[in-house]
Design a protein around this motif. Sequence first.
Motif: not given
Length: 249
Positions: A16-23, A38-58
């Motif tokens: 599942v692509n949770a975030l794709t080419d976000v900039g 809901n489910g658009a990836g907003k909280t996932t994006l905050l988790n990526c910024i704050s280091g909770v989730f590693p990125l798969d690209g970018g």
Amino acid sequence: MALLSLVHVDKRFGGVNALTDVGFQVEQDEILGLIGPNGAGKTTLLNCISGVFPLDGGSIHFAGQRISGLPPHRIARLGIGRTFQVVKPFLSMTVRENAAVGALFGASNLQPRLAFQAAEEVLELVGMAAKSGHAVGSLTIPDRKRLEVARALATKPRLLLLDEVMAGLNAVEVEEALDMVRTVHRSGVTIVLIEHVMKVVVGLCQRVVVLNFGQPLAAGTPEEVLRDERVIEAYLGEKYAARVRRAGG
């Protein structure tokens, strides 16, 4: 130079692509809104910024330094604080002790005395100083949300990520929370906030980024974004579109 810069950010969970080419970029002293279904990836994006989730690209850069790949405590100590949509304070501690935990997380080798001093300062900022010694279990939902903001502020962030701090509040409580966020912003903190309450988005944000299915859909001022037909169709709905048309398009 932008304070925060996201470049071609991708995040996947299995197939599942949770975030794709976000900039996008966040400027110093800005309040930027992040909206979407809901489910658009907003909280996932905050988790990526704050280091909770590693990125798969970018990549993600903060104050000119690449932070993608760093653990959450390192990112916090560089100057990024965050709240969580579901608040989980330490119920066995007082309000002051909970805020002091944030100060200890945001700094290495901080003396407890200084952590409690920082706690008192941020509790004053969010309007919770009078309840500093209260047990967290006695707090209302609005006060628990204020405490969540205080705990994030105790890390002394330059950038604060707010995840739906208005959710579940009534109209009076939303107004009080708006005042709190404005006070925090006036103290010199740049803010990125996820929000579904359009009154909050229009009342606080200089710019808005819209996500849909993990991809950027639109960006601009709140007025521009909320009149964008793609945003209305994907997120706001036909009832909102009808109100816009009645108001003059």
